[in-house]
Each structure stands twice: as C-alpha cells, then as structure tokens.
Scaffold this active site. Structure first.
Site, PDB file in Angstrom:
ATOM      1  N   HIS A   1       1.824   4.702  -2.800  1.00  0.00           N
ATOM      2  CA  HIS A   1       1.999   6.141  -2.574  1.00  0.00           C
ATOM      3  C   HIS A   1       3.394   6.599  -3.009  1.00  0.00           C
ATOM      4  CE1 HIS A   1      -1.708   7.009  -0.495  1.00  0.00           C
ATOM      5  NE2 HIS A   1      -1.486   6.108   0.454  1.00  0.00           N
TER       6      HIS A   1
ATOM      7  N   GLU B   1      -4.461   7.914  -3.170  1.00  0.00           N
ATOM      8  CA  GLU B   1      -4.994   6.669  -2.625  1.00  0.00           C
ATOM      9  C   GLU B   1      -5.367   5.682  -3.731  1.00  0.00           C
ATOM     10  OE1 GLU B   1      -5.576   4.427   0.819  1.00  0.00           O
ATOM     11  OE2 GLU B   1      -4.660   6.405   0.507  1.00  0.00           O
TER      12      GLU B   1
ATOM     13  N   HIS C   1       0.829  -1.209   0.000  1.00  0.00           N
ATOM     14  CA  HIS C   1       0.000   0.000   0.000  1.00  0.00           C
ATOM     15  C   HIS C   1       0.865   1.262   0.000  1.00  0.00           C
ATOM     16  CE1 HIS C   1      -3.657   2.338   1.205  1.00  0.00           C
ATOM     17  NE2 HIS C   1      -2.736   3.129   1.738  1.00  0.00           N
ATOM     18  N   GLU C   2       1.818   1.319   0.903  1.00  0.00           N
ATOM     19  CA  GLU C   2       2.652   2.520   0.995  1.00  0.00           C
ATOM     20  C   GLU C   2       3.571   2.661  -0.217  1.00  0.00           C
ATOM     21  OE1 GLU C   2       1.804   4.703   2.994  1.00  0.00           O
ATOM     22  OE2 GLU C   2       0.551   3.456   4.286  1.00  0.00           O
TER      23      GLU C   2
END
Length: 489
Positions: free
Chosen positions: A258, A284, A254-255
C-alpha cells in the site's frame, strides 16, 4: 489566475487538511492515550466539518463550470474534483460531522470490546454507525441502490451485483481447492519464542527490501495493521506475536505494498485528487501481490529463510523447502488477515453478504453475532469460539467502512492479472527474488500501476498494465498451480 488554477490551489489546501485528519487517525491507532478517545472524536468531527464545507463550497462548482482542461491530466483532475463535489453536496454537513465523531468514538469502543470479548458493549455504538451510514448511503444513492453508492466510494464504477457475480464464479473452484488441500498433511510450523525487537528489526529491513522509503515513512505497531498518508508522509503499522513471526513479516510486506503505491505516485500530483491510489481494489492489488505472489513465492522465501536463521537461530524448520511450505500452509482459522491464499476470499464473501444485509435492513445489528457465527459454521465447518475471532475481529464496521470489504477480493483478482503479465515481462524474476532483489517486480509495478495515481479509472489501470480485461481466471489458475504443487494433489 484561471478558474482551473484557482480550483487547484483551493484543492491542494483541502487535501492538506485531509492529510492532517489522516494523521490524527494514525495517532489514534498507535500512540493516543485511551482516555483521549472522546476528545479525539470531537476533534475529528470539527475537521470533517471544515473539509465538508470546502468540498461542497459553491465556488468549487463555479470553478468547475468555468475551468477549461488543458490535456488529460487536467481533465482527470476535474473529473475527480467534480465527483467529490457532487458527493459532498448530497451529504448534509451535519451528517458528515456526526459520522466523523461517532466513528472515531466507535473505534475505541470496538477495541475495548474486542479485548474484553464483549459484543454487547459494542453493539449500541455499532447500531448508531449503521443508522448513520444508511442515512448517508440513501443520500448518496439518490433513489438508487444504497450499497452501490457506498461501494462507489472505494471502487468507482463497480456495483454490488458485479461483485456478487465475481464471487459466484470464484467460490466453486476455491471450495474444491480448499477441500483437496485440507485432506493433505499440514506442513511443520515454526517453534520457539520470537523476540519483539528482533521481529520489528526484520520488519524494517523487509520494508526497505520491498522499496519502502523510510525517509518518507515509518513502521509502528497497531492492533490492526494499516497504511496511512500519501506523498511525502506515508506511514505503516504492523503487529507482532511471540509465537508467530509470520504475522509480523507478512503484515509488514502487505502494508508496504500500500505504502509503495502512495510513495510511487508522480510527485506533480501531490495534494491533488490524482495524488492518491485510484481505488481500494487497485490499492489492494499492490499489497496482495507484494505479500503473496512475491513475498510467499518459493524464490523469495528461500532468501527469507536465511534471514530468519540469522535473526532467530533454530526456529523449528529444517530448510528452505520446508519454510516455503510453512509460509503457505493452509489450515483452519478464524482470522481474515491471517488466512492463507486459498481461503482468504471466502472470509471476504462472508463479510460482503453480511454488510449488504445490514445496509439493506435485512439484518439488524442485534442479530449480527448470530448471523456471523451461523454463516461461518456453514462456510468453514467449525464454530466461532470467541467474539474476537468472529464479528469483533475487524475494525472496518466500527469506523463506517461499509463497501470496503469486497475490494480486498477485487484486489486479489487484479493482482492475479498483474502477476500473469509480470511473469512474462521479467523472465528471470525467480532468480532476482532468490537473491532478495525485488526491484524488478516492484519497478514494473511502479511503472505500470503506481506512478499513475488517480489518472485512470481502476479497471483501465489494470487493463493497461496486464493487457487484459480484469478477470478472476488468472488468480484462480495461479492458486491451483501453486497449491497443487505444494500439496502434491
């Protein structure tokens, strides 16, 4: 030197100072000794005072009035600088400084209260944060809707009413899908203990598999995983659990979504308003599509299963099909960041309604815990057991991020649109992912979304990339297809 050149030189120095402030925030989450919290608040306040003075400086207005853009990039730079300038001049410098100081201190108090399961210890400083954010919101709204002014910081051009309409459209299908899935048996989960160092080693491997450049970044641990920085210094954090390796794996992926966005922006935009993600919703969309549509796909989890066996040996799951089911298990739970795709947006809807009520004054901080617990019971059908599983679980309100939460769901919606287009653009996507090769998917996202940074408006970025106006329909269709198949509905 032209007015535009002078403005951009000034802006690059301002952006560089903002990066320094961001690095202090990263340090506070990862390495800062706990006894330094009060001093760090003073430091953050001092930097914010300098940044606010630069962003609202009269010469910025003079340069903006005199500058003549040469092409769409320069026009976009001026648009974003003007937007920041007008915002900065609405917020008094003393208020901006106080907010930076108080939220820095509040972050430490939140972490301590969360560890001690002590809501009462956190409420006084949260009340101060809410009071200051209401004051800031009123200044920004200038007679308009206070919450919309806050939301505009994270998703320019979007209103609370639009978000509420989107949620009203999403809720019935999500609730029906959740009810159907929860009637089916839950898949077998992992068993055993998972070494911290092995988890972190796999975490770094996955970061590189998804295109994260560790020469310009690093992976550390924090209570609440996050990504920080832009350009040549983009850092991420993850977290580990001895009994749940998926927490580390999917927090990392997930990170990285980003971080890949920030690392992928055109280098010519570095330290300018265009040199960062255009909105938190678009940001996101990258983290969620990396984590879910790619990282939790049947194709990629087949490859990941083999890597898990190599790292950990027998961990209680027999084969790749069972692993795919375990990774996508739908089950009752309290924690937003650990929620499955079916229920995640329901967690966001709860926070959206509560924070709007806090900002409007319809809900007082002293009433927050009871309101959270009542709403959670109504929405999910079981009671919150501890504050860390309830209103203390997220860091966002402690650091003043009101208006941020709905962008998580907006990012899911954007990701649904992008994934629909991605599947058409790359017919052999599953074959690539089954080999552990994400470059086709991540390369497409880089070309169509990430490299543009702040050049286009948020909905324009998604519309151009997906070939459609943003809509919740592709996300809901994807979820229903995926979980109908998984749970044999």
């Amino acid at each position: 030197m032209t007015a535009y050149d002078s403005l951009m030189a000034f802006q690059r120095d301002t952006s560089a100072l903002a990066q320094v402030a961001g690095r202090l925030g990263w340090d506070q989450e990862t390495m800062m000794p706990p006894g330094a919290a009060q001093q760090r608040g003073v430091e953050m306040g001092a930097i914010e005072a300098i940044l606010h003075a630069r962003r609202s400086a009269p010469q910025v207005g003079e340069w903006l009035n005199a500058a003549k853009p040469d092409g769409p990039v320069a026009a976009a730079q001026l648009r974003e600088i003007r937007r920041a300038y007008e915002r900065a001049n609405k917020v008094p410098a003393e208020l901006a400084t106080r907010l930076a100081r108080v939220t820095s201190e509040a972050q430490g108090k939140w972490a301590a209260a969360r560890a001690d399961e002590d809501v009462a210890a956190f409420l006084p400083v949260l009340d101060e944060v809410v009071t200051l954010k209401r004051e800031e919101g009123a200044a920004l709204a200038d007679g308009g809707n206070l919450y919309d002014a806050m939301l505009d910081d994270y998703e320019p051009g979007t209103t609370g009413a639009q978000i509420a309409t989107m949620f009203d459209a999403m809720r019935p299908r999500l609730v029906d899908l959740r009810a159907a899935v929860l009637e089916r048996p839950e898949p077998q989960g992992v068993s055993g203990m998972f070494d911290d160092a092995l988890q972190m080693a796999l975490s770094r491997e996955l970061a590189e598999v998804f295109g994260y450049d560790l020469n310009r970044g690093r992976v550390d641990k924090a209570v609440h995983p996050f990504s920080s920085g832009s350009g040549a210094d983009v850092r991420i954090t993850t977290r580990t659990s001895a009994t749940d390796p998926f927490n580390c794996i999917y927090s990392t992926i997930h990170e990285v979504g980003h971080a890949a966005y920030e690392q992928g922006i055109e280098t010519a935009y570095a330290l300018t308003p265009l040199g960062r993600g255009v909105s938190m919703g678009v940001h996101e969309s990258q983290s969620r599509i990396y984590e879910n549509q790619i990282g939790r796909s049947r194709a990629f989890t087949g490859w990941l299963f083999d890597r898990m066996v190599e790292r950990f040996g027998d961990f209680g799951i027999a084969d790749a099909d069972a692993f795919y089911a375990a990774v996508n298990s739908v089950a009752n739970g309290y924690i937003r960041t650990e929620a499955d795709e079916v229920q995640y947006n329901l967690h966001i809807m709860l926070r959206f309604d509560l924070e709007r009520a806090l900002m409007s004054g319809d809900l007082q901080v002293s009433e927050l815990e009871a309101a959270w617990n009542d709403r959670f019971l109504a929405d999910f059908g079981y009671a919150v057991d501890t504050p860390s599983n309830g209103c203390l679980q997220d860091v966002h309100w402690s650091v003043g991020l009101f208006g941020y939460f709905p962008t998580y769901s907006l990012g899911n919606v954007y990701a649904g649109c992008l994934y629909q287009a991605l599947r058409v653009a790359i017919p052999d996507l599953d074959e690539q992912l089954a080999a552990g090769n994400t470059s086709g998917a991540t390369g497409w996202l880089h070309r169509h979304v990430q490299r543009h940074g702040g050049l286009y408006a948020p909905r324009e970025v998604i519309g151009n990339a997906s070939g459609m106006a943003p809509s919740e329909a592709p996300l809901l269709d994807y979820l229903e297809r995926k979980f109908t198949g998984l749970y044999e509905l």
